[in-house]
Design a protein around this motif. Structure first.
Motif, PDB file in Angstrom:
ATOM      1  N   HIS A  26       0.264  -0.652   0.061  1.00 32.16           N
ATOM      2  CA  HIS A  26      -0.133  -0.137  -0.142  1.00 32.16           C
ATOM      3  C   HIS A  26       0.873   1.214   0.031  1.00 32.16           C
ATOM      4  N   GLY A  27       2.172   1.131  -0.435  1.00 36.48           N
ATOM      5  CA  GLY A  27       2.904   2.449  -0.288  1.00 36.48           C
ATOM      6  C   GLY A  27       2.709   2.984  -2.047  1.00 36.48           C
ATOM      7  N   ASP A  28       3.772   3.752  -1.826  1.00 35.26           N
ATOM      8  CA  ASP A  28       4.151   4.119  -3.758  1.00 35.26           C
ATOM      9  C   ASP A  28       5.616   4.635  -3.812  1.00 35.26           C
ATOM     10  N   ILE A  29       6.380   4.598  -4.580  1.00 36.75           N
ATOM     11  CA  ILE A  29       7.956   5.209  -5.335  1.00 36.75           C
ATOM     12  C   ILE A  29       7.867   6.307  -6.240  1.00 36.75           C
ATOM     13  N   HIS A  30       8.715   7.129  -5.964  1.00 37.78           N
ATOM     14  CA  HIS A  30       8.586   8.405  -6.906  1.00 37.78           C
ATOM     15  C   HIS A  30      10.010   8.647  -7.252  1.00 37.78           C
ATOM     16  N   ALA A  31      10.328   9.267  -8.624  1.00 40.88           N
ATOM     17  CA  ALA A  31      11.844   9.086  -8.974  1.00 40.88           C
ATOM     18  C   ALA A  31      12.064  10.330  -8.813  1.00 40.88           C
ATOM     19  N   GLU A  32      13.186  11.557  -8.839  1.00 43.32           N
ATOM     20  CA  GLU A  32      14.004  12.651  -9.312  1.00 43.32           C
ATOM     21  C   GLU A  32      14.874  12.286  -9.967  1.00 43.32           C
ATOM     22  N   SER A  33      15.599  13.017 -11.089  1.00 39.15           N
ATOM     23  CA  SER A  33      16.631  12.935 -11.916  1.00 39.15           C
ATOM     24  C   SER A  33      16.980  13.880 -12.262  1.00 39.15           C
ATOM     25  N   GLN A  34      18.558  14.113 -12.602  1.00 33.81           N
ATOM     26  CA  GLN A  34      19.053  15.176 -13.465  1.00 33.81           C
ATOM     27  C   GLN A  34      20.152  14.857 -14.574  1.00 33.81           C
ATOM     28  N   LYS A  35      19.995  14.672 -15.604  1.00 39.40           N
ATOM     29  CA  LYS A  35      21.011  13.918 -16.197  1.00 39.40           C
ATOM     30  C   LYS A  35      22.673  14.797 -15.602  1.00 39.40           C
ATOM     31  N   GLY A  36      23.275  13.509 -15.699  1.00 40.94           N
ATOM     32  CA  GLY A  36      24.701  14.067 -14.595  1.00 40.94           C
ATOM     33  C   GLY A  36      24.973  14.405 -13.451  1.00 40.94           C
ATOM     34  N   THR A  37      23.521  14.068 -12.753  1.00 43.80           N
ATOM     35  CA  THR A  37      23.811  14.498 -11.342  1.00 43.80           C
ATOM     36  C   THR A  37      23.002  13.054 -10.040  1.00 43.80           C
ATOM     37  N   GLY A  38      22.527  12.951 -11.053  1.00 46.66           N
ATOM     38  CA  GLY A  38      22.134  11.557  -9.753  1.00 46.66           C
ATOM     39  C   GLY A  38      20.946  11.781  -9.798  1.00 46.66           C
ATOM     40  N   SER A  39      19.835   9.995  -8.911  1.00 44.50           N
ATOM     41  CA  SER A  39      18.356  10.289  -8.926  1.00 44.50           C
ATOM     42  C   SER A  39      18.738  10.509  -7.624  1.00 44.50           C
ATOM     43  N   ILE A  40      17.367  10.181  -6.965  1.00 47.27           N
ATOM     44  CA  ILE A  40      16.689  10.577  -5.691  1.00 47.27           C
ATOM     45  C   ILE A  40      14.993   9.640  -5.706  1.00 47.27           C
ATOM     46  N   PHE A  41      15.544   8.156  -5.087  1.00 48.43           N
ATOM     47  CA  PHE A  41      14.395   7.460  -5.465  1.00 48.43           C
ATOM     48  C   PHE A  41      13.359   7.645  -3.781  1.00 48.43           C
ATOM     49  N   THR A  42      12.196   8.265  -3.588  1.00 44.02           N
ATOM     50  CA  THR A  42      11.926   8.523  -2.210  1.00 44.02           C
ATOM     51  C   THR A  42      10.273   7.081  -2.301  1.00 44.02           C
ATOM     52  N   LEU A  43      10.701   6.189  -1.239  1.00 45.43           N
ATOM     53  CA  LEU A  43       9.776   5.586  -0.885  1.00 45.43           C
ATOM     54  C   LEU A  43       8.511   5.752  -0.024  1.00 45.43           C
ATOM     55  N   THR A  44       7.514   5.762  -0.104  1.00 44.51           N
ATOM     56  CA  THR A  44       6.579   6.492   1.102  1.00 44.51           C
ATOM     57  C   THR A  44       6.130   4.436   0.919  1.00 44.51           C
ATOM     58  N   LEU A  45       5.762   4.723   2.315  1.00 45.59           N
ATOM     59  CA  LEU A  45       4.836   4.016   3.541  1.00 45.59           C
ATOM     60  C   LEU A  45       3.827   3.559   4.503  1.00 45.59           C
ATOM     61  N   PRO A  46       2.996   2.855   4.722  1.00 47.40           N
ATOM     62  CA  PRO A  46       2.160   3.586   5.226  1.00 47.40           C
ATOM     63  C   PRO A  46       2.503   3.081   6.971  1.00 47.40           C
ATOM     64  N   LEU A  47       2.409   3.986   7.696  1.00 43.67           N
ATOM     65  CA  LEU A  47       2.561   3.064   9.379  1.00 43.67           C
ATOM     66  C   LEU A  47       1.484   3.135  10.042  1.00 43.67           C
ATOM     67  N   ASN A  48       0.621   2.998   9.203  1.00 41.13           N
ATOM     68  CA  ASN A  48      -0.832   2.830   9.873  1.00 41.13           C
ATOM     69  C   ASN A  48      -0.523   0.736   9.621  1.00 41.13           C
ATOM     70  N   ALA A  49      -1.069  -0.254  11.136  1.00 36.56           N
ATOM     71  CA  ALA A  49      -1.228  -1.297  10.934  1.00 36.56           C
ATOM     72  C   ALA A  49      -2.236  -1.853  10.253  1.00 36.56           C
ATOM     73  N   ASN A  50      -3.718  -0.545  10.258  1.00 36.37           N
ATOM     74  CA  ASN A  50      -4.743  -1.251   9.421  1.00 36.37           C
ATOM     75  C   ASN A  50      -4.600  -1.224   8.076  1.00 36.37           C
ATOM     76  N   ASP A  51      -3.155  -0.485   7.172  1.00 31.06           N
ATOM     77  CA  ASP A  51      -2.938  -0.749   5.459  1.00 31.06           C
ATOM     78  C   ASP A  51      -2.084  -2.332   5.535  1.00 31.06           C
ATOM     79  N   PHE A  52      -1.711  -2.956   6.643  1.00 36.91           N
ATOM     80  CA  PHE A  52      -0.776  -3.576   6.272  1.00 36.91           C
ATOM     81  C   PHE A  52      -1.432  -5.155   6.327  1.00 36.91           C
ATOM     82  N   SER A  53      -2.626  -5.081   6.692  1.00 33.40           N
ATOM     83  CA  SER A  53      -3.671  -6.554   6.214  1.00 33.40           C
ATOM     84  C   SER A  53      -2.517  -7.419   5.821  1.00 33.40           C
ATOM     85  N   SER A  54      -2.640  -8.841   5.834  1.00 30.33           N
ATOM     86  CA  SER A  54      -1.706  -9.664   5.071  1.00 30.33           C
ATOM     87  C   SER A  54      -2.563 -10.403   3.939  1.00 30.33           C
TER      88      SER A  54
END
Length: 459
Positions: free
Chosen positions: A431-459
């Motif tokens: 129930h999370g997501d991933i987002h990428a930011e990047s500029q050519k020649g300077t590298g990239s940043i990958f941002t992971l977002t995960l909810p901490l609410n236990a109700n969102d992590f049902s097995s």
């Protein structure tokens, strides 16, 4: 549909009857209300005339001349029967009746009793010669009203039948023909043929279901085609990606067998390359295996409760040690409070490792990872100093088999193009997501977002 059929049945019966009644009442209202008085006056005049001239009845010709003015006034015939039912007088012997003007059902004939001066009771039959004179013209008007009312009822019935046939044809038969046409179009492979029908009735709901089925079928065919395209791409990728390291391994093994490596140092270099290519093959096969399970939605996710700091500390320390052998440096910062969350430790480790391997593959030698809590979410940022991602490639990097490095240079070893798509799938399963930011020649940043609410992590 049932309500419309009931309404049609009732309207075809009730409305024509109402039309007949209304037409009759309107016509009857126009009849002179004095018709009853005129009929009573006729009876009085006949009775008075017979009494006045009853002495002349022995001579019927004379009696006829006496009452002819009455007969002409009302245009009638008189028949007189005595007390013993004997015929005393019949005016038709002197003036025959015009049968062409006779009204139906004998409604123009009346019988009255006349008391003579001799206390005899005569039966006098009054018969209209035509329906032109009063008061018999009223009967003609009544018949006309009856016929007009029946005509109005029949006309209303025909109009209703034609209207209902048109309506049912338009709302039932035409949609059924459209459904048949749509099935023919679908049979020919045209899944874009929508049935236009806006009414929210039984037919409308059926057509909505039919259009929904068509859309689902269209989506199913599109997904099937996408799977077939992915399968073709997968086969092509397997053929290319596996052939390259296999060819290298085969070449180095043949070199060893042919004695090209003449000293221990060269043989060790050959074996190291063979080992490296073997690991590459192993990674490719793992990615393809993971992708096949992901496409079948059978990639297992086994969540368990972990302590955020302990979990990421242990994982990142091991990763930092492993990167020393790849001539890369890892730094990390843990800002998350001591909280617990539910996740799959193996799959989350796979996510971080894939991102780090992807960064190293495209030229990064310094990687920075930060873990922090923002509101009710855990944010993990993976930053590298690699070659970066082109702006036109950035929206597609999480698609299967997409490679930003198209040159497949020796410096940047080519991967399967599946790593980031698997990462995206695992995060969605959490129930999370991933987002990428990047500029050519300077590298990239990958941002992971995960909810901490236990109700969102049902097995």
């Amino acid at each position: 549909m049932k309500n419309r059929l009931i309404l049609a049945f009732l309207s075809i019966i009730i409305i024509p009857i109402l039309a007949i009644i209304v037409s009759f009442l309107v016509g009857a209202k126009n009849i002179d209300s004095q018709d009853g008085d005129q009929l009573h006056a006729l009876f009085n005049d006949v009775e008075m005339t017979i009494r006045n001239y009853e002495d002349s009845l022995s001579d019927q010709q004379l009696f006829y001349t006496k009452i002819v003015s009455l007969l002409d006034q009302y245009d009638i015939h008189l028949t007189i029967h005595g007390q013993n039912h004997e015929l005393l007088f019949d005016s038709k012997e002197f003036r025959p009746r015009d049968e062409s003007n006779k009204l139906p059902l004998d409604i123009d004939t009346f019988t009255i009793d006349v008391q003579t001066s001799q206390d005899e009771l005569w039966k006098v039959e009054i018969e209209a010669n035509s329906f032109r004179a009063e008061p018999f013209s009223a009967f003609r008007d009544v018949l006309q009203i009856i016929f007009v009312s029946l005509g109005m009822g029949l006309f209303t019935l025909i109009v209703l039948m034609v209207g209902w046939v048109w309506y049912i044809t338009r709302t039932v038969l035409d949609p059924i023909r459209s459904i048949y046409q749509a099935t023919e179009e679908m049979r020919e492979g045209n899944l874009d043929y929508a049935i236009p029908y806006k009414r929210n009735d039984e037919i409308g709901r059926f057509i909505q279901g039919f259009n929904l089925m068509r859309e689902h079928l269209k989506e199913s065919y599109a997904k099937q085609k996408q799977y077939e395209d992915s399968r073709n791409v997968l086969i092509a990728s397997i053929s290319h990606d596996l052939r390259t390291p296999l060819s290298s391994i085969k070449g180095y093994v043949e070199g060893l067998l042919d004695g090209v490596a003449k000293d221990d140092e060269m043989r060790e270099r050959y074996l190291k390359v063979i080992h490296d290519k073997s690991n590459h093959l192993d990674n490719l096969i793992d990615d393809l295996f993971e992708y096949s399970k992901m496409e079948l939605e059978q990639l297992p996710i086994h969540k368990e409760v972990v302590d955020v700091n302990d979990y990421f500390m242990g994982m990142l320390e091991k990763l930092k040690f492993d990167l020393n052998y790849k001539e890369a440096e890892l730094e990390y910062v843990l800002k998350a409070p001591p909280v617990q969350m539910k996740l799959d430790p193996k799959r989350m480790r796979q996510v971080i490792y894939n991102l780090v391997d992807n960064s190293i593959q495209y030229g990064s030698d310094k990687i920075f990872i930060q873990v922090e809590q923002v509101n009710k979410h855990l944010i993990v940022k993976v930053k590298d100093n690699g070659q970066g991602i082109d702006d036109e490639d950035l929206p597609y990097i999480f698609d299967s088999f997409f490679r930003g490095e198209k040159s497949r240079s020796k410096k940047h070893r080519s991967g399967s193009g599946l790593g980031l798509s698997i990462v995206h799938y695992i995060l969605k399963a959490h129930h999370g997501d991933i987002h990428a930011e990047s500029q050519k020649g300077t590298g990239s940043i990958f941002t992971l977002t995960l909810p901490l609410n236990a109700n969102d992590f049902s097995s």
